[in-house]
Motif scaffolding. Structure first.
Motif, PDB file in Angstrom:
ATOM      1  N   MET A 136       5.433  -4.103   4.567  1.00  0.00           N
ATOM      2  CA  MET A 136       6.071  -4.013   3.257  1.00  0.00           C
ATOM      3  C   MET A 136       7.494  -4.553   3.310  1.00  0.00           C
ATOM      4  SD  MET A 136       4.616  -0.364   1.816  1.00  0.00           S
ATOM      5  CE  MET A 136       5.217  -0.639   0.152  1.00  0.00           C
ATOM      6  N   VAL A 153       4.141  -4.726  -5.959  1.00  0.00           N
ATOM      7  CA  VAL A 153       3.537  -4.868  -4.637  1.00  0.00           C
ATOM      8  C   VAL A 153       2.648  -3.651  -4.378  1.00  0.00           C
ATOM      9  CG1 VAL A 153       3.930  -5.065  -2.152  1.00  0.00           C
ATOM     10  CG2 VAL A 153       5.491  -6.192  -3.755  1.00  0.00           C
ATOM     11  N   GLY A 154       1.347  -3.880  -4.314  1.00  0.00           N
ATOM     12  CA  GLY A 154       0.403  -2.792  -4.114  1.00  0.00           C
ATOM     13  C   GLY A 154      -0.283  -2.866  -2.765  1.00  0.00           C
ATOM     14  N   ILE A 155      -1.107  -1.861  -2.487  1.00  0.00           N
ATOM     15  CA  ILE A 155      -1.867  -1.807  -1.242  1.00  0.00           C
ATOM     16  C   ILE A 155      -3.334  -1.604  -1.566  1.00  0.00           C
ATOM     17  CG2 ILE A 155      -2.229  -0.627   0.963  1.00  0.00           C
ATOM     18  CD1 ILE A 155       0.636   0.353   0.836  1.00  0.00           C
ATOM     19  N   ALA A 165      -3.329   3.656   3.261  1.00  0.00           N
ATOM     20  CA  ALA A 165      -2.733   3.328   1.962  1.00  0.00           C
ATOM     21  C   ALA A 165      -2.269   4.576   1.219  1.00  0.00           C
ATOM     22  CB  ALA A 165      -3.733   2.554   1.107  1.00  0.00           C
ATOM     23  N   PRO A 177       3.982   1.896  -2.408  1.00  0.00           N
ATOM     24  CA  PRO A 177       3.411   0.774  -3.152  1.00  0.00           C
ATOM     25  C   PRO A 177       3.509   1.028  -4.647  1.00  0.00           C
ATOM     26  CG  PRO A 177       1.677   2.190  -2.316  1.00  0.00           C
ATOM     27  CD  PRO A 177       2.968   2.705  -1.728  1.00  0.00           C
ATOM     28  N   THR A 180      -2.322   1.474  -5.745  1.00  0.00           N
ATOM     29  CA  THR A 180      -3.271   1.363  -4.643  1.00  0.00           C
ATOM     30  C   THR A 180      -4.659   1.059  -5.198  1.00  0.00           C
ATOM     31  OG1 THR A 180      -3.618   3.766  -4.650  1.00  0.00           O
ATOM     32  CG2 THR A 180      -2.051   2.883  -3.040  1.00  0.00           C
TER      33      THR A 180
END
Length: 302
Positions: A136, A153-155, A165, A177, A180
């Motif tokens: 990240m 910005v995601g996971i 996550a 994040p 998710t």
């Protein structure tokens, strides 16, 4: 409904037509914390289910998939493959997902985080989370170069990657994040939600994990008002990660008024990646539709 149909058609077209470029970045310049200076023995292989995997990862990397035609949202997704922390299902739960996301205009990253290997660590338990936080950091640091909106910005996590996550999503420390996307995630380490066939908890915490550790590493117990939104997909007949893992996490998000969507298939088992063969369903278009509903994806209307 018409708007959503147009969006799904757009996604399907992008998945087919869009191109991407790819690069691999080492996560660290020096020996990462918790690791011993051992010989690299990383090896490709097959899981018990016959999937392409990579084992004994001690030199973690981040593979970047930059879309040829970026979506206006400038969203990015870091993908955490599954494998019970013993190995990584790097192809179907990693590179394949990244290519599909990049084809839809989303910048994607496949995190090859450290996996368990005997005599390779002073302490393995927190190594995967350190790797995710470092990933990240790299994404945030290079956001301008990659034209990424750092608020998007995601996971995406598959199986044990879903545990990783959600640990990041519910942790009081480190970067969270923005959202998710969780596919058949192993979430809870509590006995009531841990399958006897799952190796995830034992690999990360050991076979004699204390109740305190089980609680600390069960993200559903740490959901708060700052936990990010989630899209979850699971199969009812999953014997490796019981569907109750996704249900309890979803219910926890709803209780805190956090946007969430849960897609449960009646059949599919565990590890179906992007395509549930048992029901002949691809779920990624629905996940991207959910991203659009929540402001993380934009249709490119002319």
């Amino acid at each position: 409904m018409k708007t959503m149909r147009k969006l799904l058609n757009l996604v399907a077209m992008c998945l087919t037509l869009n191109s991407f470029s790819q690069q691999v970045i080492p996560l660290y310049n020096d020996l990462p914390l918790g690791s011993l200076d051992v010989k690299d023995m990383e090896a490709k292989g097959k899981s018990d289910a016959g999937r392409d995997v990579v084992r004994k990862v001690t030199n973690p990397t981040l593979t970047v998939f930059i879309p040829g035609r970026q979506n206006a949202s400038r969203t990015a997704v870091i993908i955490c493959p599954g494998g019970g922390y013993l190995y990584l299902s790097i192809e179907d739960g990693g590179y394949e997902a990244a290519k599909k996301l990049a084809a839809s205009g989303i910048t994607a990253f496949v995190l090859k985080y450290r996996t368990w290997r005997d005599s390779a660590y002073t302490n393995y338990t927190n190594a995967p989370m350190m790797d995710l936080q470092q990933a990240m950091k790299i994404v945030y640091t290079n956001a301008k170069e990659w034209n990424i909106d750092t608020s998007r910005v995601g996971i995406m996590g598959f199986s044990a990657g879903g545990h990783l996550a959600t640990m990041a999503a519910t942790s009081a420390n480190g970067r969270k994040p923005a959202f998710t996307i969780l596919a058949y995630p192993v979430i809870s380490f509590m006995d009531s939600l841990t399958s006897k066939t799952s190796k995830t908890r034992n690999t990360l915490l050991g076979k004699r994990a204390s109740l305190e550790d089980k609680i600390a590493y069960s993200p559903e117990l740490h959901i708060s008002s700052s936990t990010p939104p989630a899209f979850l997909v699971h199969a009812q007949n999953d014997s490796t990660s019981p569907v109750a893992n996704s249900i309890v996490y979803y219910n926890g998000l709803i209780a805190h008024k956090i946007p969430a969507q849960l897609l449960v298939y009646q059949k599919g088992g565990h590890g179906f990646a992007l395509y549930n063969k048992a029901e002949d369903k691809y779920w990624l278009p629905q996940a991207i539709e959910w991203l659009a509903v929540n402001g993380f994806y934009q249709s490119n209307k002319k």
